[in-house]
Scaffold this active site. Structure first.
Site, mmCIF file in Angstrom:
data_model
loop_
_atom_site.group_PDB
_atom_site.id
_atom_site.type_symbol
_atom_site.label_atom_id
_atom_site.label_comp_id
_atom_site.label_asym_id
_atom_site.label_seq_id
_atom_site.Cartn_x
_atom_site.Cartn_y
_atom_site.Cartn_z
ATOM 1 N N CYS A 179 15.716 32.409 -10.441
ATOM 2 C CA CYS A 179 15.876 33.724 -9.657
ATOM 3 C C CYS A 179 16.939 34.053 -8.866
ATOM 4 O O CYS A 179 17.932 34.549 -9.325
ATOM 5 C CB CYS A 179 14.341 34.002 -9.153
ATOM 6 S SG CYS A 179 14.097 33.139 -7.663
ATOM 7 N N HIS A 196 10.608 34.290 -4.457
ATOM 8 C CA HIS A 196 10.979 34.796 -5.607
ATOM 9 C C HIS A 196 12.363 36.590 -5.229
ATOM 10 O O HIS A 196 12.128 37.367 -4.392
ATOM 11 C CB HIS A 196 10.136 35.790 -6.558
ATOM 12 C CG HIS A 196 10.996 35.855 -8.575
ATOM 13 N ND1 HIS A 196 11.337 35.103 -9.366
ATOM 14 C CD2 HIS A 196 10.956 37.060 -8.520
ATOM 15 C CE1 HIS A 196 11.797 35.703 -10.401
ATOM 16 N NE2 HIS A 196 11.242 37.192 -9.998
ATOM 17 N N HIS A 208 15.772 40.130 -13.860
ATOM 18 C CA HIS A 208 14.615 38.504 -12.956
ATOM 19 C C HIS A 208 14.621 37.496 -14.433
ATOM 20 O O HIS A 208 14.521 38.167 -14.914
ATOM 21 C CB HIS A 208 14.148 38.820 -12.421
ATOM 22 C CG HIS A 208 12.524 39.248 -12.798
ATOM 23 N ND1 HIS A 208 11.462 38.653 -12.146
ATOM 24 C CD2 HIS A 208 12.227 39.616 -14.349
ATOM 25 C CE1 HIS A 208 10.510 39.087 -13.236
ATOM 26 N NE2 HIS A 208 11.246 39.692 -14.701
#
Length: 391
Positions: A303, A351, A363
């Protein structure tokens, strides 16, 4: 770090000052799907229910992603420390060469004195002394040396002192490098352990159970998309009201008056929008590439590796980890999010995605998945931690 467990989802809670609808029809559909797994309690044979497996797998993926960010931080630290050690070892080697040259020069003077029969200091004792200068002073030898010999002594003392210091620095740096490498191995082992446990749980599911899990996940994504659409409508309405209050049409003087919330178009007088457009063009080109923990591209990403590469394409350098990226810009509310902003998730900041407008983001979700565009509410409203504008 905060608990790794997923926070409970609520369809009617407030996020960044925006209340979303209860989505009754979606909820009913979700209930219908979940009722297929209504045996929430373990079966008589002790096998966990499908819901329990889903929650456990999600938790393991979350923990793996958190460990991945620790791995990224350890890897970055190890790389920097290795470069530092290499530089110090080069300095030690160069210092040793200079020390040898100074020793040879000093020895040549002692040999010359011996050949001429002049009184010479005990060169061997001098070269082995812990403090050469003190050795000379104590034996009253400095007064018996020529200026050139005194210069040679000074050079030797200086080089020897520098070499000792360089060796000490290199030794300490090597110890730090060893610690960093140990941290790296520990984080890597943690990631692999969590992913292995998740794979083991999933491998125990039947084909029918996997299909039901996929149906639940699809329904969750549809609910998240509905929430994203509601966010986009509210943002657009708020910006339209702001433009009307400021005199009607946008004059291009403010960030919120340049374009509707869902728009990814740029304004000629908005440097951020111009950079964001470049960043988003890059992010879209990565859609479909696999999530691989610790990866920074170009073929796969985790990420924070994706967000770092995305903004690098726009000429903006972001730190490697989510922990540092969250501090690399200005925090804004979700209601004021603009295309290009970074959206961070969970209390442990494990994240991150890049906002594209309309309540959506691009993402790299998790192991086994691919870079994709989906709602910022993909894991419920309470999962959103903060929004940061990086440039």
């Amino acid at each position: 770090m905060a608990s790794q467990h997923r926070k409970p989802r609520s369809a009617g809670t407030r996020v960044a000052g925006i209340r979303t609808p209860a989505l009754a029809s979606a909820a009913l559909t979700s209930v219908a799907l979940l009722s297929q797994t209504a045996n929430a309690a373990p079966s008589d044979d002790g096998k966990p229910s499908l819901e329990e497996v889903e929650k456990k797998v999600d938790d393991l993926y979350r923990q793996a992603e958190s460990a991945t960010e620790k791995y990224n931080a350890a890897q970055e630290k190890t790389t920097k420390q290795r470069k530092l050690v290499d530089g110090l070892l080069d300095n030690v080697a160069q210092g040793a060469q200079k020390l040898n040259e100074a020793r040879e020069k000093l020895g040549s003077y002692a040999a010359a004195q011996y050949r001429t029969g002049a009184s010479a200091p005990d060169t061997a004792a001098f070269l082995l002394a812990d403090t050469p200068q003190d050795y000379f002073d104590q034996n009253q030898l400095m007064s018996r040396l020529t200026e050139r010999q005194k210069g040679a002594v000074d050079d030797y003392v200086t080089e020897r002192s520098a070499t000792v210091k360089q060796r000490q620095e290199a030794t300490e740096s090597l110890a730090t490098l060893t610690d960093s490498q140990n941290d790296l191995r520990t984080a890597k082992a943690t990631v692999q352990k969590k992913l292995g446990a998740a794979r083991e749980l999933l491998s125990q599911l039947t084909a029918q159970e996997k299909a039901r899990l996929a149906a639940i996940e699809k329904q969750r994504q549809e609910e998240a998309a509905d929430r994203a659409a509601e966010l986009a409508r509210r943002q657009a309405a708020e910006q339209a009201a702001a433009r009307q209050e400021s005199g009607g049409t946008s004059s291009g003087t403010g960030a919120s008056s340049t374009a509707p919330a869902g728009s990814t178009s740029t304004s000629e007088d908005s440097p951020y929008a111009t950079k964001a457009e470049k960043a988003l063009a890059f992010a879209r080109a990565q859609i479909g590439k696999p999530y691989v923990w610790g990866a920074t591209g170009p073929d796969s990403y985790d990420c924070s590796g994706l967000t770092q590469a995305t903004w690098k394409a726009a000429g903006v350098t972001l730190p490697r980890t989510t922990y540092d990226q969250v501090n690399a810009g200005t925090t804004v509310s979700l209601a004021d999010a603009r295309p290009g902003d970074l959206v961070f998730f969970y209390d442990d900041l494990s994240h991150v995605g890049v906002y594209v407008g309309n309540g959506m983001m691009i993402h790299a979700p998790k192991p086994g998945a691919y870079v994709r565009e989906e709602s910022v509410f993909y894991d419920g409203e309470s999962g959103i931690h903060s929004v940061v504008r990086p440039a």
